[in-house]
Every structure is written in structure tokens, then in C-alpha cells.
Design an enzyme around this catalytic site. Sequence first.
Site: not given
Length: 714
Positions: A591, A604
Amino acid sequence: MKNSKTFNHVSYLWDDAKAAELAGDEVALFIYRSNILGADLRLTNYGGGNTSVKIIDKDPLTGADTEVMWIKGSGGDIGTLTKSGCAALYMERLLNLTKVYRGIEFEDEMVELFNHCIFDLASKAPSIDTPLHGFLPFKHIDHLHPDAAIAIAAAKDGKKITEELFNGEVGWVGWQRPGFDLGLQLRTCLEEAAGRGIKLRGIMLGSHGLFTWGDTAYKSYINTLEVIEKCAEYLESNYKNVFGGQKITSLPAEERKHQAAKLAPILRGLCSSHRKNSPLGAGGMIGHFTDDARVLEFINSNDLEKLAPLGTSCPDHFLRTKISPLVLELAPNEDLSDVSAIKAKLTPAFEAYRAMYTEYYNTCKHPNSPAMRDPNPVVILYPGVGMFTFSKDKTTARLASEYYINAVNVMKGAEAVSEYTSLPRQEAFNIEYWLLEEAKLQRMPKPKALSGRIALITGSAGGIGKAIAKKFAEEGACVIINDINEERLEGAKAEFIKTFGRDAVATTLLNVTDAESTEKALDAACLAFGGVDIVVNNAGISISKSIAEHSLEEWDRLYDILVKGQFIVSKAGIEVMRKQGFGGDIVNIVSKNAVVAGPNNAGYGSAKAAQGHLTRLMAAEVGGDKIRVNTVNPDAVISDSNIWAGGWAEGRAKAYGITVEELPAYYAKRTLLNEIILPVDIANACFALVGGLLSKSTGNAINVDGGVAMGFYR
């Protein structure tokens, strides 16, 4: 009227109502007959045999009535035959080819002349079997490869058995390669029988197959079934000490599959030696495994050692299974945990097979023979466990398995009534390296970028994972679709089979946080296709909360799925790739958040950072194994993405002070390219890494975020 109860060894599939709908259209009835014959694999194998019909039609040039033969075109399958897959030829022109035929040494040149006989300009290329049908004066003709008939045709006393079994009503033509001359021999056989006052109902071709016929589609169909049924009944009455009895006992079913799954990648690596230096890098033969009861009966028998080296008899079987199988000298319960020891044990057997095949080629080749092809075995027999087949794609590997089972049936029947005989080596070579077959191979489409490669994409029943799996399948890969949700997995499976066919996809449940679940998933991949070349770690969840709001359970869940899951799946994938010995690819879907310090993202973002660095660590560790490890960094993939479930969208909207509905536009506007990112964009990036052009890149990252300056690598 015959019915299904009349037959015990073949399927009676004729539907009077369906046939009535086609009444008056002989071509449609011929295709219907072909389809129901091809639907019963006891009558003929996939792609094997041929069928035809002769009709009277109007010559488009003269308007006069003319006889036309419709026949399955080259390379087709009667079970799925349609009119567009047929060739239609003027009978008069076809018969007139005898005037220019120069003899058996020149019969291959006749194939091009078939094109001068074409009636329907939309015809497929006429089959090599065309003269075999054309020179027989019957309206409807079936040429099939039923195991029961070939068992008699391949028996040492096959001619005598055929004559006695059918009281002379089925003729015999000894083995000869299909072609113009064989067509003339069929006609001669028929004429000689007529000269003796015998009306034949069929002709057996030595080591090859069966010709039967009738005045109508139905009569031809029934005649075919009756002849094959009689052959099967005769064989059944003679089955006693099959294959000399059983020498060993099979492992239990689950243990067989476990052994096969652990051994398959090693075999795949050995079988792919001819492909290791392909321009695309890692990739190889695709495998198929079966422990069918018929296979086990053969490979566990006392006669395996005698019969296996003989190879097959029917040319259709031989073309797909090679000159003979390789029989493994491993105990059924062999300890496969020491991979180096197993490779050391098996490598000499493979080297011996390649040497045997090379000698076969050099001994039998002609001055104009094509270059020697891959010398590795196609069929590998593991007594007590089952049969592996390896080929350029899954369909071909599966068909090779089916054809060898046909060959096993033939050997079983021939040995029961006489003695099995295979094709002489020179005849086998003349079929395998036939220039007409070589020309057919040269016409095959160029392999796609991921042909010969097997990909497991975690979390691929939906969202980004499904998009990656679709892209890979489109580019020729075999894909293992997996998910933790069984219902979602079944839906994806149906979708992929409909789009790509059953041979392109396998499915398995997979919980990436569980090592045992992961091992089972990799075993499923090895059983389905022989191994794994590409692992994409895509499965994930997202939780957007501040440190103060973040629970320990949520933190652990993020790290379990994203980091621990990537570790577990990568470790299992590397183990399989090392067994294969020709490298591979691991792509980790990380990501932008792995490098950008955004709000409400501690859990996250830090887990994604761990994934990113684990990528670099693995790349440094497994480069010596030619395994490439790379990263794709998406951002804001909203469309069809599971990441937006579970409150993530609400959390991100809250962090940016906007509504959930405003998120897509917000994400697009903050990028340099002002673009919305879709799952297919991530799939394209993954393909760029594994498709061959970047085969010398590892430890790299590709950002697919529309351009986020804070996410640039420094």
C-alpha cells in the site's frame, strides 16, 4: 427399436424426439449422431475418430445434383462438432484423385489436393481420414477408437478373433498410418468380402480402431453400438487374472493424494528441463494427477514391468502419451521430506529416459524429420499412488492422462484374450514426427505470456485478488482461486470456469493466518497443476482508527492477516518453488500507506510497512533460487474492493473530514494524474512484474496510486 437396456457396455443416447426435429436434414442428423457418439468416452477419446455423411446437393456453379461428403474437419472433436467444424467435399473430385495418386511414398502430397475438392467454401481443413470415408460407398460412416475394439485390434491374434467373433461380417485391415493408401485398402477389403458373398458391417483396423456404417444416421449409430458392445462382452467374459494379478497394494486415498502433492513439484521440475531456459524465465510443464481405479489396477500389477515399456498401439493414444511412460522406483510410502535425496534418486531415471528417447529419435529419424522435441516423459507412473502426466498446458496434460487410461484398457483387453502388441518403434516415430503433424503443430497459436505458469493469488474470490487472477488467466496462466469464504469462492469458481474453462482454474479454501490451511492450499495447487510459479499475497483487511481508539485485538488481527499471512504463504510457496528448481515470482500487494504517514492509520500503515520490508528481506534471501520478490503499492482502490468493508471507508472519510460518498472524488483529486484507481490497474502492475519483461528485477516496488508525491520512494 433399440433402447438403453439393450446395451451394458456403451450408452444408448439416441433421442427419437430430437431426431424427429432434424428429419430431412441429413447433415444435421450426422452432426447429432456424431455428438452422441462423442459423448460416450467408451466409444472414442476426445478429438479421436471421425464421422461422415454423403448427401445429394445442388452444385452452386451448375445447379446440377452432385454428391457431397460432409466430414469432421481436421483437429475437431465429434462430441462437440458443429457444422462450422466440418469439411464438405465434392465426391466426384475426391474419387478422381486416384488418377493422380503416385503411390504410398507420395501419399502426403494428396492432403493438399483435398482442398481442390472443397464444396462448401466455409469448410474446415479436411482431415487426413477423408479418403478413408470417401472410398467406402456408404451414406453414414463412423470411425471410432473404442477401447473394446482396439483391445482386439491390438491383440496378437486380433484378425482371427475378429473373424470368429463376427462370423466374418467385420473385415480386417492390418496396421498402416492413416492416409490415401489406407482408404484404398478399406475399399479393397470391402470388395474382396463382396466377392466371397459377404456383406460387411464394419472393418477393424489393426492397432488402430473401427469403421462401421449404415444407410441412415440411426442405422449407423446402432450398428456402431452393437459392434462395440459385442467386443466388450467378449473381453468381459475373458477377464480372469487381470495383468497377472496385483503385486502391491495402493496407499489409502488420502495418503495417495498427500504423496502425489508432495512429489508433483519435484517431477514438474524434472519434466521441465527442456523449458527452463525459455525467454519468459520461470515456468514449465503443467501437470495432472489421477489415482483412477483402472490406473491403480495396472500400475500395481505383476505385468506392469512387461507392458509399460511397450507403449501404446492406437496412434491417437501414442501422439499424446509418447513412446512409453516412466515408471518410478519409489515405495508408495517413500519419505519425501528430504527433497535433495529424492531428486538424487529420481534424476538418473529421468536422464535414462531422455537418453532412451534420444536414441529412439536418432535411430528412427529420416533425412527430412523435424528436430527432436522435448525428450522428457509425458506419463509418469507411481505404483501404489497413481499417474502423473505433464504437458505444455493443463488440457493437454489431462487429455494425455485420459488417453493413457484408454491404452491401459486396451492392454487389459488384449492380454485377456491374446497378447498385447504395440506399434513398432519405427511406425510410432513415423506418426510422432509425421510432417503433416509437424505442420499442424506449427499452425498452433503462439503461447501467451503466462503459458506454462501456475499462480496462487490469496483472497482471489473478489476485489483486487479476483482482478489479478483474471488478468493472469487471460494471459495463459493456470490460477488457484482461494478465499476464506466458501460461498464467495463457489461463485468465483463458476465465473472463472465459464470464462476460461475448467482446465484454467482450481479452487481451495485458504486462511492465510493458518499454516495448516496454507499447506493444504499449496497441496491442492500441486495436485491440480503440478506446482506453483507465482504467489501473490493479496488477502487483507483494513482498520482505520487512531491510536487511542485502536484495540489490541484489532492490532493483532491486522498483523496476523497482513504480515503473518504474507510470511506463512510466502514460506510455503518458496518451498514448492525450490522443489521445482526453476525459480518463480512472489508479488506482495502492500500500500501507499507503507511509506506515507497518514492520520488514523497506525495499525494498518505499520503492518503495510512491515509487509514492504519483508518483501525486500525475502528478495535478498531467495534470489539465489531465481525467485523474484516484488511489491505493488495501490492506493484508494474503491471499486469492487473488499477493503471498504468493515468500517474502513467511514474511518477514512472521518479522517479527511468528508462523507463516504465524497471519497472517490477526493482520492482522485489528490493524485498527480487525477485518476480513480481500479482493481484492474493493480492486476496490470502485477502482470508487468511476472510477465517476462522484468524477469531480472527483484526487491522493487511499483506504485499504482495515480501519483501521490508523499508516496514516492526516496
